[in-house]
Design a protein around this motif. Structure first.
Motif, PDB file in Angstrom:
ATOM      1  N   THR A 299       0.815  -1.222   0.000  1.00  0.00           N
ATOM      2  CA  THR A 299       0.000   0.000   0.000  1.00  0.00           C
ATOM      3  C   THR A 299       0.846   1.269   0.000  1.00  0.00           C
ATOM      4  OG1 THR A 299      -0.133  -0.017   2.429  1.00  0.00           O
ATOM      5  CG2 THR A 299      -1.895  -1.137   1.215  1.00  0.00           C
ATOM      6  N   GLU A 300       2.134   1.161  -0.258  1.00  0.00           N
ATOM      7  CA  GLU A 300       3.003   2.330  -0.161  1.00  0.00           C
ATOM      8  C   GLU A 300       2.968   3.176  -1.433  1.00  0.00           C
ATOM      9  OE1 GLU A 300       4.501   2.708   2.812  1.00  0.00           O
ATOM     10  OE2 GLU A 300       3.611   0.770   3.338  1.00  0.00           O
ATOM     11  N   THR A 301       3.155   4.486  -1.266  1.00  0.00           N
ATOM     12  CA  THR A 301       3.438   5.321  -2.425  1.00  0.00           C
ATOM     13  C   THR A 301       4.944   5.335  -2.699  1.00  0.00           C
ATOM     14  OG1 THR A 301       3.538   7.270  -1.001  1.00  0.00           O
ATOM     15  CG2 THR A 301       1.455   6.805  -2.101  1.00  0.00           C
ATOM     16  N   PHE A 302       5.747   5.079  -1.678  1.00  0.00           N
ATOM     17  CA  PHE A 302       7.194   4.977  -1.861  1.00  0.00           C
ATOM     18  C   PHE A 302       7.766   3.908  -0.937  1.00  0.00           C
ATOM     19  CE2 PHE A 302      11.658   6.254  -1.257  1.00  0.00           C
ATOM     20  CZ  PHE A 302      12.045   6.256  -2.594  1.00  0.00           C
ATOM     21  N   GLY A 303       7.887   4.212   0.349  1.00  0.00           N
ATOM     22  CA  GLY A 303       8.490   3.261   1.278  1.00  0.00           C
ATOM     23  C   GLY A 303       9.896   3.685   1.647  1.00  0.00           C
ATOM     24  N   ASN A 304      10.020   4.775   2.426  1.00  0.00           N
ATOM     25  CA  ASN A 304      11.336   5.277   2.828  1.00  0.00           C
ATOM     26  C   ASN A 304      12.188   4.200   3.483  1.00  0.00           C
ATOM     27  OD1 ASN A 304       9.303   7.527   2.851  1.00  0.00           O
ATOM     28  ND2 ASN A 304      11.138   8.757   3.175  1.00  0.00           N
ATOM     29  N   VAL A 305      11.539   3.268   4.173  1.00  0.00           N
ATOM     30  CA  VAL A 305      12.294   2.258   4.906  1.00  0.00           C
ATOM     31  C   VAL A 305      13.142   1.395   3.976  1.00  0.00           C
ATOM     32  CG1 VAL A 305      10.718   2.169   6.870  1.00  0.00           C
ATOM     33  CG2 VAL A 305      10.272   0.724   4.868  1.00  0.00           C
ATOM     34  N   VAL A 306      12.747   1.262   2.719  1.00  0.00           N
ATOM     35  CA  VAL A 306      13.516   0.457   1.773  1.00  0.00           C
ATOM     36  C   VAL A 306      14.903   1.049   1.557  1.00  0.00           C
ATOM     37  CG1 VAL A 306      13.680  -0.267  -0.641  1.00  0.00           C
ATOM     38  CG2 VAL A 306      11.532  -0.542   0.602  1.00  0.00           C
ATOM     39  N   ILE A 307      14.956   2.362   1.300  1.00  0.00           N
ATOM     40  CA  ILE A 307      16.262   2.950   1.045  1.00  0.00           C
ATOM     41  C   ILE A 307      17.067   3.137   2.331  1.00  0.00           C
ATOM     42  CG2 ILE A 307      15.709   3.970  -1.185  1.00  0.00           C
ATOM     43  CD1 ILE A 307      15.134   6.596   0.135  1.00  0.00           C
ATOM     44  N   GLU A 308      16.384   3.267   3.459  1.00  0.00           N
ATOM     45  CA  GLU A 308      17.099   3.285   4.732  1.00  0.00           C
ATOM     46  C   GLU A 308      17.751   1.933   4.998  1.00  0.00           C
ATOM     47  OE1 GLU A 308      14.210   6.601   6.932  1.00  0.00           O
ATOM     48  OE2 GLU A 308      14.094   4.482   7.498  1.00  0.00           O
ATOM     49  N   ALA A 309      17.043   0.857   4.679  1.00  0.00           N
ATOM     50  CA  ALA A 309      17.594  -0.484   4.866  1.00  0.00           C
ATOM     51  C   ALA A 309      18.789  -0.712   3.940  1.00  0.00           C
ATOM     52  CB  ALA A 309      16.514  -1.529   4.603  1.00  0.00           C
ATOM     53  N   LEU A 310      18.655  -0.312   2.678  1.00  0.00           N
ATOM     54  CA  LEU A 310      19.769  -0.489   1.740  1.00  0.00           C
ATOM     55  C   LEU A 310      20.989   0.308   2.188  1.00  0.00           C
ATOM     56  CD1 LEU A 310      17.784  -0.308  -1.621  1.00  0.00           C
ATOM     57  CD2 LEU A 310      18.879  -2.341  -0.642  1.00  0.00           C
ATOM     58  N   ALA A 311      20.777   1.550   2.609  1.00  0.00           N
ATOM     59  CA  ALA A 311      21.896   2.368   3.084  1.00  0.00           C
ATOM     60  C   ALA A 311      22.575   1.730   4.285  1.00  0.00           C
ATOM     61  CB  ALA A 311      21.403   3.766   3.444  1.00  0.00           C
ATOM     62  N   SER A 312      21.802   0.961   5.067  1.00  0.00           N
ATOM     63  CA  SER A 312      22.332   0.301   6.255  1.00  0.00           C
ATOM     64  C   SER A 312      23.010  -1.027   5.949  1.00  0.00           C
ATOM     65  CB  SER A 312      21.188   0.063   7.256  1.00  0.00           C
ATOM     66  OG  SER A 312      20.558   1.278   7.599  1.00  0.00           O
ATOM     67  N   GLY A 313      23.029  -1.418   4.681  1.00  0.00           N
ATOM     68  CA  GLY A 313      23.695  -2.653   4.294  1.00  0.00           C
ATOM     69  C   GLY A 313      22.827  -3.890   4.409  1.00  0.00           C
ATOM     70  N   LEU A 314      21.502  -3.732   4.288  1.00  0.00           N
ATOM     71  CA  LEU A 314      20.609  -4.885   4.392  1.00  0.00           C
ATOM     72  C   LEU A 314      20.068  -5.286   3.022  1.00  0.00           C
ATOM     73  CD1 LEU A 314      18.358  -4.131   7.505  1.00  0.00           C
ATOM     74  CD2 LEU A 314      20.536  -5.338   7.390  1.00  0.00           C
ATOM     75  N   PRO A 315      20.166  -6.563   2.656  1.00  0.00           N
ATOM     76  CA  PRO A 315      19.434  -7.035   1.490  1.00  0.00           C
ATOM     77  C   PRO A 315      17.937  -6.880   1.747  1.00  0.00           C
ATOM     78  CG  PRO A 315      21.067  -8.648   2.211  1.00  0.00           C
ATOM     79  CD  PRO A 315      20.969  -7.627   3.298  1.00  0.00           C
ATOM     80  N   VAL A 316      17.186  -6.505   0.712  1.00  0.00           N
ATOM     81  CA  VAL A 316      15.747  -6.249   0.848  1.00  0.00           C
ATOM     82  C   VAL A 316      14.965  -7.299   0.075  1.00  0.00           C
ATOM     83  CG1 VAL A 316      13.880  -4.657   0.250  1.00  0.00           C
ATOM     84  CG2 VAL A 316      16.030  -3.774   1.196  1.00  0.00           C
ATOM     85  N   VAL A 317      13.995  -7.896   0.739  1.00  0.00           N
ATOM     86  CA  VAL A 317      13.028  -8.755   0.064  1.00  0.00           C
ATOM     87  C   VAL A 317      11.695  -8.010   0.071  1.00  0.00           C
ATOM     88  CG1 VAL A 317      11.726 -10.905   0.158  1.00  0.00           C
ATOM     89  CG2 VAL A 317      14.171 -10.914   0.666  1.00  0.00           C
ATOM     90  N   GLY A 318      11.166  -7.745  -1.112  1.00  0.00           N
ATOM     91  CA  GLY A 318       9.928  -6.982  -1.209  1.00  0.00           C
ATOM     92  C   GLY A 318       9.212  -7.273  -2.507  1.00  0.00           C
TER      93      GLY A 318
END
Length: 403
Positions: A299-318
């Motif tokens: 339901t996101e229009t963007f999802g700031n948490v995605v780029i925060e996670a990437l900047a933190s060195g986390l692989p993202v599953v979405g």
């Protein structure tokens, strides 16, 4: 009876633009819209622009701030049902009309689509001020998660009408711009979201924090960050975690955030880690101290948490939409499932969790994929759109005078 608005006038030197920003959420409230708006206001002020911020009073002790080119105007508001820490601004068209008649901004930027935002659009139109709206939340999509799907079409029509009244509507992705254009919203402009790459970094990883979670060295921690609410699809994150434990039996699931779904989930699954609301360096440490980011929301229009996670060195599953579609690449910094394909999401989580070498490769590459997503560039893009809207408004005014 008190006036709906508490005015605090601040005289200052002329700036490049005088922007009236109207929002129903702002720091220290913790959510993506508040954080984004706060960052953009800071960026405009650093650039020498003047900002008048109109927002609901956040508490009895809340007072308007002013400094340099910054001025706050506080409105009355009511707590939002199920989110008592957030407030919805009450209508204030007359008060805003009076305010802007005396102190005319160059442009009105309406961040949120509630009663206060509607009042701002109406007041700006009455005063013939250029106005820009922002589309931040898929309210019409939320209806499916709250058992009120019959409201989807009326809300959809209301949002189209709201954003159709502006000179431009700002959205964070080209995908959403195309969607709103198809729905009949005219002049949609893309202004993405940013990330503080100094704050969110793999260097924030803390073995002491991991130890406080009861995690052993080498154990995998999957994390979900954000509001704990039905529209965030948290049940899928739980399913994904249960699935990935087949390949990572000592894994732990961490939730960072709070909301109406927390109590029930915590009662059902007390073995999970619940960190509650976090901010600043503490939030950054929670990201970096995990190993895998699960983003099940649809339901996101963007999802700031995605780029925060990437900047933190986390692989993202979405899912393959919004911020994840813009930044995540399969096998490079995460794994994406087709939007809405829950079976593919579960398989992706299991695949990444079960391959330590692949996960390490993606973790090492993740920060570089958002290095160009700093807030300075986002602010410049916003100001370019605002300036273009102001210039177009001036040209129309000059044309009317000539006629």
């Amino acid at each position: 009876m008190d006036s709906p608005l508490v005015f605090q006038h601040l005289a200052g030197a002329d700036r490049q633009l005088r922007v009236a920003v109207v929002t129903e959420t702002y720091p220290p409230e913790v959510n993506g819209v508040a954080m984004t708006t706060g960052r953009l206001v800071e960026g405009m002020l650093r650039g020498g622009h003047r900002v008048q911020l109109v927002r609901p009073r956040q508490g009895a002790a809340d007072r308007p701030a002013s400094a340099g080119g910054f001025e706050e105007v506080l409105s009355r508001g009511l707590p939002i049902p199920r989110y008592n820490h957030l407030r919805m601004g009450l209508p204030a068209r007359g008060a805003l009309t009076r305010l802007w008649s005396v102190q005319r901004p160059d442009v009105v930027q309406v961040v949120t689509e509630g009663p206060l935002g509607w009042s701002a659009v109406s007041a700006a139109r009455k005063l013939r001020l250029p106005v820009v709206t922002e589309f931040h939340t898929n309210f019409h999509s939320y209806s499916d998660y709250y058992g009120i799907s019959w409201l989807k079409q009326p809300v959809h029509a209301w949002l189209r009408r709201f954003h159709g009244k502006g000179d431009a509507c700002l959205v964070p992705t080209a995908e959403l711009a195309a969607s709103l254009t198809e729905r009949g919203v005219r002049r949609v402009e893309v202004v993405s979201r940013g990330v503080d790459i100094q704050l969110f970094s793999p260097g924030r990883r803390s073995e002491a924090l991991r130890a406080s979670w009861g995690v052993q060295p080498g154990d995998l921690v999957a994390v979900v960050v954000g509001r704990m609410a039905p529209e965030k699809n948290l049940g899928l994150a739980v399913q994904a975690f249960d699935r990935l434990r087949a390949v990572a039996p000592h894994a732990r699931l961490l939730f960072v955030g709070d909301g109406p779904s927390r109590a029930a989930l915590q009662a059902q699954r007390p073995e999970f880690l619940y960190a509650g609301m976090r901010g600043g360096e503490d939030l950054a440490a929670h990201y970096a101290s995990a190993d895998l980011f699960l983003f099940p929301s649809l339901t996101e229009t963007f999802g700031n948490v995605v780029i925060e996670a990437l900047a933190s060195g986390l692989p993202v599953v979405g899912f393959d939409y919004a911020a994840a579609a813009s930044y995540v690449r399969d096998g490079e910094n995460g794994w994406l499932a087709p939007s809405g394909d829950e079976a593919a999401f579960l398989a992706a989580a299991e695949r990444v969790a079960g391959d330590a070498a692949l996960r390490a490769h993606m973790a090492a590459r993740a920060p570089a994929t958002v290095v160009d997503a700093g807030w300075d560039g986002v602010t410049r893009r916003l100001l370019a759109v605002l300036d273009d809207v102001v210039r177009a408004h001036e040209r129309r005014g000059a044309g009317e005078l000539a006629a």
